[in-house]
Each structure stands twice: as structure tokens, then as C-alpha cells.
Design an enzyme around this catalytic site. Structure first.
Site, short mmCIF file in Angstrom:
data_model
loop_
_atom_site.label_atom_id
_atom_site.label_comp_id
_atom_site.label_asym_id
_atom_site.label_seq_id
_atom_site.Cartn_x
_atom_site.Cartn_y
_atom_site.Cartn_z
N LYS A 45 0.85 -1.18 0.00
CA LYS A 45 0.00 0.00 0.00
C LYS A 45 0.90 1.24 0.00
CE LYS A 45 -3.52 2.66 0.50
NZ LYS A 45 -4.40 2.87 -0.68
N GLY A 46 0.44 2.32 -0.63
CA GLY A 46 1.18 3.57 -0.64
C GLY A 46 1.59 3.94 0.78
N ALA A 70 -11.88 5.65 -3.44
CA ALA A 70 -11.30 6.92 -2.97
C ALA A 70 -10.86 6.67 -1.53
CB ALA A 70 -12.33 8.04 -3.05
N GLY A 72 -7.95 7.43 -0.23
CA GLY A 72 -7.22 8.58 0.31
C GLY A 72 -5.91 8.17 0.96
N LEU A 73 -5.34 7.05 0.47
CA LEU A 73 -4.01 6.63 0.91
C LEU A 73 -3.89 6.43 2.41
CD1 LEU A 73 -1.86 8.71 -1.59
CD2 LEU A 73 -2.19 6.24 -1.58
N CYS A 130 -1.89 9.00 -7.58
CA CYS A 130 -3.12 8.72 -6.83
C CYS A 130 -4.08 9.89 -7.01
CB CYS A 130 -2.84 8.53 -5.34
SG CYS A 130 -4.39 8.29 -4.43
N GLY A 242 -3.70 -2.67 -15.02
CA GLY A 242 -4.96 -1.98 -15.19
C GLY A 242 -5.94 -2.96 -15.80
N GLY A 264 -4.58 -6.07 -9.61
CA GLY A 264 -5.20 -5.44 -8.45
C GLY A 264 -6.61 -5.93 -8.19
N THR A 265 -7.56 -5.26 -8.82
CA THR A 265 -8.98 -5.53 -8.56
C THR A 265 -9.34 -7.00 -8.74
OG1 THR A 265 -9.44 -3.26 -9.22
CG2 THR A 265 -11.30 -4.78 -9.23
C1 LIG Z 1 -8.74 -0.03 -3.39
C2 LIG Z 1 -7.54 0.41 -4.20
C3 LIG Z 1 -6.47 1.02 -3.57
C4 LIG Z 1 -5.36 1.44 -4.30
N1 LIG Z 1 -4.29 2.03 -3.66
C5 LIG Z 1 -3.20 2.38 -4.37
C6 LIG Z 1 -2.04 2.93 -3.72
O1 LIG Z 1 -1.98 3.06 -2.50
N2 LIG Z 1 -0.97 3.30 -4.48
C7 LIG Z 1 -0.97 3.14 -5.86
O2 LIG Z 1 0.01 3.47 -6.51
N3 LIG Z 1 -2.03 2.59 -6.49
C8 LIG Z 1 -3.14 2.21 -5.78
N4 LIG Z 1 -4.21 1.65 -6.43
C9 LIG Z 1 -4.15 1.43 -7.88
C10 LIG Z 1 -3.76 -0.01 -8.21
O3 LIG Z 1 -2.48 -0.31 -7.72
C11 LIG Z 1 -3.83 -0.28 -9.72
O4 LIG Z 1 -2.87 0.56 -10.35
C12 LIG Z 1 -5.18 0.01 -10.31
O5 LIG Z 1 -6.19 -0.46 -9.44
C13 LIG Z 1 -5.38 -0.60 -11.69
O6 LIG Z 1 -5.21 -2.00 -11.68
P1 LIG Z 1 -6.43 -3.05 -11.53
O7 LIG Z 1 -7.45 -2.69 -12.55
O8 LIG Z 1 -5.79 -4.39 -11.75
O9 LIG Z 1 -6.96 -2.89 -10.14
C14 LIG Z 1 -5.33 1.23 -5.71
C15 LIG Z 1 -6.41 0.59 -6.33
C16 LIG Z 1 -7.50 0.17 -5.60
C17 LIG Z 1 -8.64 -0.52 -6.31
#
Ligand SMILES: Cc1cc2nc3c(=O)[nH]c(=O)nc-3n(C[C@H](O)[C@H](O)[C@H](O)COP(=O)(O)O)c2cc1C
Ligand SMILES: Cc1cc2nc3c(=O)[nH]c(=O)nc-3n(C[C@H](O)[C@H](O)[C@H](O)COP(=O)(O)OP(=O)(O)OC[C@H]3O[C@@H](n4cnc5c(N)ncnc54)[C@H](O)[C@@H]3O)c2cc1C
Ligand code: FES
Lengths: 307, 253
Positions: A45-46, A70, A72-73, A130, A242, A264-265
Site C-alpha cells: 500500500k502507498g 477513494a 485517500g491513501l 493517486c 490496469g 489489483g482488482t
Molecule cells: C482499493 C484500491 C487502492 C489502491 N491504492 C493504491 C495505492 O496506495 N498506491 C498506488 O500506486 N495505487 C493504488 N491503487 C491502484 C492499483 O495499484 C492499480 O494501479 C489500479 O487499481 C489498476 O489495476 P487493476 O485494474 O488491476 O486494479 C489502488 C487501487 C485500488 C482498487
């Protein structure tokens, strides 16, 4: 045996499938169902210098073939990462990339510097993308000059492999990437979420507490893939991602020019998705008679300079 | 926490838009506690995409089964309603922090609508431990008192309230709490408005609230399911809850 190992900008990975930042916590959360020494790596996580509390709820909402977040890190800060998470991740045999965030250049630099000499950290991913915080995050990633200045400052203080995670919410992602390259980054990570929103028509207000959020999931895959395709001509190795759900998606990203992928998702939907993707890639290589996964990098992209 | 391919044994209509599903999921049933939940994949395509959280209403370790009681609200629960006995279903669980029974006090369970689901599992635990338990349950109308049959099977008495007066007290279920709190600990689940009322009425009586929030991961990885903590900051419903001590959380703000 097909060889899935890759070297991503100096980060050695047993396979090219990493957990995307913010979707896999600090590795512990899913460890009961995803052995951390079987995925390519964990991107944390960030992480900021001090703990951040995050945005008011609701923080997530589902949309067509995707979701908005959202958060918010929200994160417990550098000290917690170093004292509690890194030792545990190392004990699990995880390859760890720390996603770094800050409100100011100095905050980014302080986090990067503190992690520099730690063997438990294989690399850094600088989050300049972000969309859910007022200060820092995407504010650095939408202007070529500020992106350059930030990466330059961090580069001076770390010898760790440095990836910079780009936002697709810009007119010309290649121009930002070139600045990031010139400032000394080792690799690119693309893409972070796309800005989006949903409105509750009964209450006549945005669903998310932060009004807008970041779109992720299958819905954004074509957009992310095109970004990687364009970025492949910049000449830096790329961590692509993505909307990746299945191994076929991951192979598309490699063929567009990515050296490795972030998932991610899909993990929320199928917690073992990363393992299935790595396995699917391996079988694909066997069927195709390809020895090394690296042979696929940029295979569909004549303009790629990453292979 | 287990990721299990469960088998649907029953998926029966209980009342308008309310169903009772029995799953054979032995690994999850082996450790599920009262108030914990499972995160289910309603079907195999991109719409809806995310899993859906449902409380464990009953758990039979010997048979390896779980009972879920759910209200069909939108796309996810509609897909769940399509599942037939014999179908496989992908279940993650058990998840979250469940109810903690306060020693020495009689548990008084306060259910609003389908919120009765997690409270049935608590009643089941009380029965297993040989503890006395009282239940008050409310719904819009008598047919929607969807926990009645399971509670009766457990031998637990239930005092009812309905908005339309078709069964028991006419009015909100919290109207049944007056003068009833001495020597009791409250355990409540239901709509936010009801939980807020319970929080206010409880006063010095210990109370635990089972809270809902939109969830992506369900395991603490995404930090999406925040609720407001009393005194500032947030708590994660999926790992620090869904059952909170009443004084931990606030509905204001
Ligand atoms: C709930 C959530 C939290 C995320 N938190 C971060 C983060 O802290 N730092 C970051 O660089 N990307 C963050 N992302 C972005 C993901 O790392 C990723 O780049 C983005 O979700 C696209 O990939 P995906 O479609 O496979 O999820 C977050 C995404 C989601 C869904
Ligand atoms: C820990 C936990 C345990 C739960 N246990 C149960 C249970 O045992 N039985 C049960 O029936 N439900 C339970 N829920 C709620 C259930 O998860 C949701 O109703 C379900 O996810 C809705 O999915 P859907 O796709 O059908 O509806 P969606 O398409 O997601 O939503 C349809 C409509 O309902 C609204 N909605 C969605 N979720 C809720 C909610 N939680 N409360 C009020 N309105 C909502 C949406 O805003 C939308 O207008 C629980 C939730 C949590 C977090
Ligand atoms: S749902 Fe992801 S942290 Fe709670």
C-alpha cells in the site's frame, strides 16, 4: 520447464505477476490463500512518512465491470512498515516493492532514503498518480516539470531500483514518462486508476465520500494497454497493469511492451487470480514452445524499445 | 480464512425477496463464529464484478454446512437467488470479528429486518453453551420476520414488532427495549437508523452493533470499508468489525 523469471528494472522476480499497490495490503491480509513466495512480488500500500487517516466513507462503489475507490491513501506510515511489515514479508520469502507517497518532495525523499539500505526491499514504486488526495499523489504526476523534479530528488537519495507509477489522467503520458526517464528513473509503472464518479440519484449526491474516485478493474484494460503500448517507445522497462483478470490479459500487456504486470482488482474477485495468471502464462509458453517469458516482451509492438 | 468451492444444498424463498441458502462448506463451517461473515462470488462474469458479503446465520460443524439468510436487493443478490441445489459457489471465509458474549449478563438480541441473520448465529451459540437468550425482532410486516423459523427450531423465544402492526408490537423494534435493559447486554444488527437508536437507548448497558459497509476485498487489504470511529478516525468493518462495541463507532459526522 518454461522460464517465468524476469528482471524488471533491476528487480529480480521469480515470475512477472505482482500484486498491485493498495489491493493487497501488506501481504498478510491474503497470505492464508496466496503464498507470497509463489507470486512475482508484493507492491505495498502507498506508504507515507507519517500515518495517514484516509477519506470519509463510502470509499468504494462498484461500477460496470469495475469499481471506484477513494481510499485517500490511508496507511500506518513508514515506521510501521519498517518495524512490523518488512520483517514479516521477508520471513515469507516475498519480493517487496514499496509504493511511496508524500505531500511534498521532502516527504517522498525521506521515505525513499529510509528504505535505501534495507535488504527486505527490492525496489521502490513512486506514486505520482493517486487521484484521491489533495496534496501529493497525482499532483506530481500531471506536470512534466514537477514529475522531473520529484524523481530527480528521490533518485539522488536511493540506489534501489526506482519505478515511477504514472497516471493516465493526462493529455500526453509519453511526455511525462520521458521527463521521468531523464530524471533517472529505472522503470515505469502504468497505469494507476482513471478518475471517475457515481451519483446516488435518490439522495442527489455523489456516492463516494470524496465525490470522485479512481476507476479500476476490467473496464479500464483497453485504456491501460494502449498506455503501455505508447510508453514502450520511451525505452524504460515497464510494469504494466490496469484491469488484468486472466493470463491472456497479462500476455497482451507483455506483447505491448511490459516486462511484468500488476494485478489489483482481480484479486478482490478471485483471491488466487495472480497464481492462476502465472500458471496460465507458463502453460501458454509450453504450448507455444517458447523458453523464456521475456521473449514475449514487445512481441506485438514494432515501436517497443523495452524488449 | 479459507477459499472454498462450496455446494448449494438449498436456496429457498422465505418471503418476498428474502431467501435462505444452505451451503456445504466444511472448511469454513469448521471455524465460523457468531457474527462472522462470508464473501461470496455470486456468479462468474464481470457484472456484477465484486463479491458480496453475507452473515453466517447458522453453522453446523458436524454436517459442514452454513445457513445464509439474504434479501434480494440488486444484481449480486439476484444472481445468488438464481443458484440451484447442486451448484458450486466460490466462498471466502469465515471473515471479520464476530460477537463477544459479555459474561454474567443475559444477552438481549435486537434484530431489524434481515439483520436477524447474524443474530441467529449468536442465538445458536447461546443455545450451544446452555445460556439464556432473549430476542426482539422487527420488520415492515409479519411475513418479513424471516428469522422466526430458525429461532423456533433453536427453541428461542422471539418478541416481534412490525411497522404495520400485523404481528406483535406496532412500531420500531427499539420500542420493545424500554424497561428491559437491567442485567442485559445488547447485541444488535439491522439498518443504520435502528443501530443508531440502539446506541442511544443503551446508555450504560453494554451493546455490540453489527455494521454494514460496501466491501471490495473483505479481508483488510483495500481499506475501503471504513466506518467512523468515536473520537475521530476510521475503523475497518471487514476486519475490526463487523461487530463493534457500541462506544467504538459513531453515526455522526
Ligand atoms: C482499493 C484500491 C487502492 C489502491 N491504492 C493504491 C495505492 O496506495 N498506491 C498506488 O500506486 N495505487 C493504488 N491503487 C491502484 C492499483 O495499484 C492499480 O494501479 C489500479 O487499481 C489498476 O489495476 P487493476 O485494474 O488491476 O486494479 C489502488 C487501487 C485500488 C482498487
Ligand atoms: C458484513 C456484512 C454482512 C451482511 N450480511 C447480510 C445478510 O446476512 N443478509 C443480507 O441480506 N444482507 C447482508 N449484507 C448486505 C449485503 O451484502 C448487500 O445487501 C448486498 O451486497 C447487496 O448486493 P446487490 O448486488 O444485490 O445489491 P447492489 O446492486 O449492490 O445494491 C442494490 C441497492 O441496494 C443498496 N444497498 C446495497 N447494499 C446495501 C446495504 N448493505 N444496506 C442497504 N442498502 C444497500 C444499494 O445502494 C443499491 O441501491 C451484509 C453486508 C455486510 C457488509
Ligand atoms: S473490504 Fe477491503 S479493507 Fe474492508
Amino acid at each position: 520447464m518454461a522460464d517465468l523469471a524476469v528482471n524488471l528494472a533491476g528487480i529480480r522476480l521469480r515470475n512477472p505477476v505482482l500484486a498491485a499497490s493498495g489491493t493487497f495490503g501488506y501481504g498478510r491480509e491474503y497470505a492464508a490463500v496466496v503464498p507470497l513466495d509463489q507470486i512475482g512480488g508484493v507492491i505495498t500500500k502507498g506508504t507515507s512518512l507519517e500515518a495517514w487517516t484516509g477519506n470519509p466513507p463510502p470509499r468504494t462503489v462498484e461500477t460496470a465491470a469495475g469499481m471506484l475507490n477513494a481510499i485517500g491513501l490511508e496507511n500506518p506510515g513508514l515506521k510501521h512498515l519498517v518495524e512490523a511489515d518488512l520483517p514479516w514479508l521477508a520471513s515469507q520469502g516475498a519480493t517487496v516493492v514499496v509504493n511511496v507517497v508524500g505531500r511534498t518532495v521532502d516527504e517522498y525523499v525521506a521515505v525513499a532514503e529510509a528504505l535505501d539500505a534495507r535488504p527486505a526491499v527490492a525496489g521502490l514504486e513512486l506514486n505520482v498518480s493517486c487521484p484521491n488526495v489533495d496534496k501529493g499523489g497525482m499532483a506530481f504526476g500531471v506536470h512534466p516539470e514537477s514529475a522531473y523534479a520529484l524523481v530527480r530528488a528521490v533518485r539522488k537519495r536511493t540506489r534501489l531500483p526506482l519505478l515511477v507509477k504514472l497516471t493516465p489522467n493526462v493529455t500526453d503520458i509519453v511526455r511525462i514518462a520521458e521527463q521521468v526517464r531523464d530524471a533517472g528513473a529505472d522503470g515505469l509503472s502504468a497505469v494507476n486508476t482513471l478518475v471517475g464518479m457515481a451519483i446516488d440519484i435518490h439522495c442527489r449526491r455523489p456516492v463516494l465520500g470524496n465525490a470522485t474516485g479512481g476507476l479500476s478493474g476490467p473496464a479500464i484494460k483497453p485504456v491501460a494497454l494502449a498506455a503501455v503500448w505508447r510508453l514502450a517507445r520511451v525505452g524504460l522497462p515497464i510494469l504494466g497493469g490496469g484491469g488484468i483478470s486472466f493470463w491472456q490479459d497479462a500476455v497482451e500487456f507483455l506483447m505491448a511492451g511490459a516486462t511484468a504486470v500488476a494485478v489489483g482488482t482481480a484479486t478482490f474477485v478471485r483471491p488466487r487470480a495472480m497464481l492462476e495468471i502465472a500458471q496460465g502464462m507458463e502453460e501458454y509458453l509450453k504450448c507455444q514452445g517458447i523458453e523464456r517469458i521475456t521473449d514475449l516482451v514487445g512481441a506485438a509492438n514494432p515501436g517497443a524499445r523495452t524488449g | 480464512m479459507n477459499l472454498e468451492q462450496a455446494r448449494v444444498e438449498e436456496n429457498r424463498l422465505l418471503a418476498a425477496d428474502h431467501r435462505r441458502m444452505v451451503l456445504h462448506a466444511p472448511a469454513i463451517a469448521a471455524s465460523a463464529g457468531a457474527g462472522q461473515f462470508v464473501h461470496l462470488r455470486a456468479h462468474d462474469s464481470f457484472h456484477p464484478l465484486l463479491r458480496r458479503p453475507l452473515s453466517v446465520a447458522r453453522c453446523d460443524r458436524t454436517a459442514g454446512t452454513l445457513v445464509l439468510i439474504y434479501r434480494v436487493l440488486g444484481e449480486g443478490t439476484a444472481r445468488l437467488a438464481d443458484r440451484r441445489p447442486g451448484d458450486g459457489i466460490d466462498v471466502l471465509g469465515p471473515l471479520g470479528r464476530g460477537f463477544r458474549l459479555a459474561p454474567g449478563l443475559t444477552p438481549l438480541l435486537v434484530a431489524g429486518g434481515v439483520g436477524v441473520a447474524p443474530l441467529i448465529s449468536l442465538a445458536e451459540e447461546c443455545v450451544r453453551m446452555g445460556r439464556a437468550v432473549e430476542v426482539v425482532a422487527g420488520a415492515r410486516t409479519a411475513s418479513l420476520l424471516v428469522g422466526e423459523a430458525d429461532l423456533r427450531e433453536l427453541g428461542v423465544e422471539c418478541c416481534s414488532a412490525t411497522d404495520d402492526g400485523s404481528r406483535g408490537y406496532r412500531g420500531p423494534v427499539t420500542g420493545l427495549l424500554g424497561g428491559r435493559l437491567d442485567g442485559r447486554a445488547l447485541y444488535a444488527a439491522g439498518p443504520a437508523g435502528m443501530l443508531r437508536q440502539v446506541q442511544q437507548l443503551a446508555g450504560a448497558t453494554p451493546a455490540q452493533l453489527c455494521i454494514e459497509a460496501a466491501m471490495a476485498c473483505g479481508v483488510g487489504a483495500c481499506r475501503g470499508c471504513a466506518c467512523r470511529a468515536r473520537g475521530g478516525g476510521y475503523r475497518l468493518v471487514c476486519t475490526e468489525g463487523p461487530v463493534f462495541d457500541s462506544h467504538e463507532v459513531t453515526y455522526d459526522g
